[in-house]
Design a protein around this motif. Structure first.
Motif, short mmCIF file in Angstrom:
data_model
loop_
_atom_site.label_atom_id
_atom_site.label_comp_id
_atom_site.label_asym_id
_atom_site.label_seq_id
_atom_site.Cartn_x
_atom_site.Cartn_y
_atom_site.Cartn_z
N LYS A 103 2.08 -13.46 3.62
CA LYS A 103 1.89 -13.36 5.18
C LYS A 103 2.38 -12.18 5.79
CE LYS A 103 2.11 -18.14 5.64
NZ LYS A 103 3.15 -19.63 6.26
N GLU A 104 1.98 -11.80 6.88
CA GLU A 104 2.31 -10.42 7.47
C GLU A 104 3.84 -10.32 7.67
OE1 GLU A 104 1.54 -7.77 11.58
OE2 GLU A 104 -0.17 -9.40 10.87
N GLY A 105 4.47 -9.35 7.31
CA GLY A 105 6.23 -9.30 7.37
C GLY A 105 6.70 -9.94 6.13
N MET A 106 5.99 -10.40 5.37
CA MET A 106 6.76 -10.93 3.88
C MET A 106 7.08 -9.82 3.13
SD MET A 106 4.93 -13.79 1.43
CE MET A 106 5.63 -13.98 -0.18
N ALA A 107 8.11 -9.72 2.35
CA ALA A 107 8.63 -8.70 1.58
C ALA A 107 7.83 -8.86 0.30
CB ALA A 107 10.25 -8.89 1.16
N VAL A 108 7.43 -7.63 -0.17
CA VAL A 108 6.42 -7.76 -1.23
C VAL A 108 7.06 -6.85 -2.41
CG1 VAL A 108 4.54 -8.09 -0.23
CG2 VAL A 108 5.02 -5.73 -0.40
N CYS A 109 7.79 -5.82 -2.20
CA CYS A 109 8.58 -5.29 -3.14
C CYS A 109 9.82 -4.49 -2.66
CB CYS A 109 7.52 -4.17 -3.72
SG CYS A 109 7.14 -3.14 -2.61
N ILE A 110 10.51 -3.50 -3.48
CA ILE A 110 11.49 -2.87 -3.05
C ILE A 110 10.97 -1.27 -3.46
CG2 ILE A 110 14.01 -1.97 -3.69
CD1 ILE A 110 14.46 -4.96 -3.43
N ILE A 111 11.37 -0.42 -2.52
CA ILE A 111 11.22 1.13 -3.06
C ILE A 111 12.76 1.55 -2.96
CG2 ILE A 111 10.37 3.14 -2.57
CD1 ILE A 111 7.65 1.84 -1.95
N GLU A 112 13.13 2.08 -4.10
CA GLU A 112 14.46 2.79 -3.88
C GLU A 112 14.22 4.31 -3.73
OE1 GLU A 112 18.37 4.03 -6.60
OE2 GLU A 112 16.64 2.97 -7.52
N ALA A 113 14.97 4.54 -2.48
CA ALA A 113 14.92 6.15 -2.32
C ALA A 113 16.37 6.63 -1.82
CB ALA A 113 14.03 6.40 -1.05
N MET A 114 16.77 7.58 -2.54
CA MET A 114 18.19 8.11 -2.26
C MET A 114 19.30 7.06 -2.37
SD MET A 114 17.18 11.15 0.43
CE MET A 114 18.75 11.90 0.48
N LYS A 115 19.22 6.36 -3.36
CA LYS A 115 20.12 5.25 -3.56
C LYS A 115 19.98 4.25 -2.58
CE LYS A 115 22.84 7.98 -6.83
NZ LYS A 115 22.42 7.88 -7.85
N ILE A 116 19.12 3.91 -1.81
CA ILE A 116 19.03 3.01 -0.79
C ILE A 116 17.83 2.19 -1.23
CG2 ILE A 116 18.58 2.41 1.69
CD1 ILE A 116 19.88 5.31 2.23
N MET A 117 18.06 0.72 -1.28
CA MET A 117 16.95 -0.03 -1.42
C MET A 117 16.25 -0.48 -0.24
SD MET A 117 17.12 -0.34 -4.59
CE MET A 117 18.27 -0.35 -5.90
N ASN A 118 15.03 0.02 -0.26
CA ASN A 118 14.03 -0.48 1.19
C ASN A 118 13.07 -1.69 0.85
OD1 ASN A 118 14.97 2.08 2.93
ND2 ASN A 118 14.57 2.84 0.98
N GLU A 119 13.14 -2.80 1.50
CA GLU A 119 12.27 -3.82 1.29
C GLU A 119 10.97 -3.28 1.80
OE1 GLU A 119 13.28 -7.91 2.65
OE2 GLU A 119 14.37 -8.15 0.78
N ILE A 120 9.92 -3.42 1.51
CA ILE A 120 8.68 -2.98 1.73
C ILE A 120 8.01 -4.41 2.29
CG2 ILE A 120 6.35 -1.97 1.51
CD1 ILE A 120 9.00 -0.11 1.35
N ASP A 123 1.74 -5.71 5.66
CA ASP A 123 1.37 -5.66 7.10
C ASP A 123 -0.01 -6.34 7.08
OD1 ASP A 123 -0.37 -4.14 5.36
OD2 ASP A 123 -0.55 -2.32 6.30
N CYS A 124 -0.21 -7.44 6.40
CA CYS A 124 -1.55 -7.94 6.52
C CYS A 124 -1.23 -9.56 5.85
CB CYS A 124 -2.82 -7.50 5.87
SG CYS A 124 -2.48 -7.09 4.08
N GLU A 125 -2.05 -10.27 5.88
CA GLU A 125 -2.09 -11.68 5.27
C GLU A 125 -3.48 -11.91 4.25
OE1 GLU A 125 -2.28 -15.42 7.69
OE2 GLU A 125 -0.67 -14.37 8.94
N GLY A 126 -3.03 -12.64 2.98
CA GLY A 126 -4.11 -12.79 2.01
C GLY A 126 -3.39 -13.09 1.01
N LYS A 127 -4.20 -12.82 -0.22
CA LYS A 127 -3.86 -13.15 -1.60
C LYS A 127 -3.65 -11.92 -2.39
CE LYS A 127 -6.65 -14.86 -4.45
NZ LYS A 127 -7.51 -15.83 -5.47
#
Length: 149
Positions: A103-120, A123-127
């Motif tokens: 669903k839109e707004g659901m966390a799908v992965c993490i991207i670590e940038a400069m030792k900070i974990m950013n939940e991605i 931006d859409c719904e689907g499979k």
């Protein structure tokens, strides 16, 4: 480029997961490479651009390489440069797998940038039809991460 700015860039590279950084400004070009990797720190002044005369008559442009076709469905792209992780911690269940409904707004992965974990977040719904990155892979800004149908 002043010495303080150069020192800050060197510190940024040494404290992060990136192995190489290249910046071009009006005064010149700086390339910083971590020890044990390709070439050492290099600085070169920007070359002066000389106007080249235009050729007379028609000119054939070289053929552009074939671009990979856009994948079918929506693409979730990386909003930053960093390291892609499918789960919140090693050994934990992945946020999403192929075939999962999102669903839109659901966390799908993490991207670590400069030792900070950013939940991605999606931006859409689907499979999820494809996962385009491997766990622990370095990703660029705008790089496709997932295909959503």
């Amino acid at each position: 480029m002043d010495l303080r700015k150069l020192k800050t860039l060197i510190d940024l590279v040494s404290e992060s997961n990136i192995s190489e950084l290249e910046i071009t400004e009006a005064e010149g070009k700086v390339r910083i490479v971590k020890a044990g990797h390709a070439a050492p720190l290099a600085y070169a002044p920007a070359p002066l651009a000389a106007a080249a005369p235009l050729p007379a008559g028609p000119v054939m442009a070289p053929a552009a390489p074939e671009a990979e076709p856009e994948p079918a469905g929506r693409v979730i792209k990386s909003p930053m440069v960093g390291t892609f992780y499918r789960s919140a911690s090693p050994g934990a269940k992945a946020f999403v797998d192929v075939g999962d409904a999102i669903k839109e707004g659901m966390a799908v992965c993490i991207i670590e940038a400069m030792k900070i974990m950013n939940e991605i977040e999606s931006d859409c719904e689907g499979k999820i039809s494809r996962i385009l990155c491997e766990n622990g892979q370095a990703v660029e800004f705008g790089q496709p991460l997932f295909i959503v149908e």
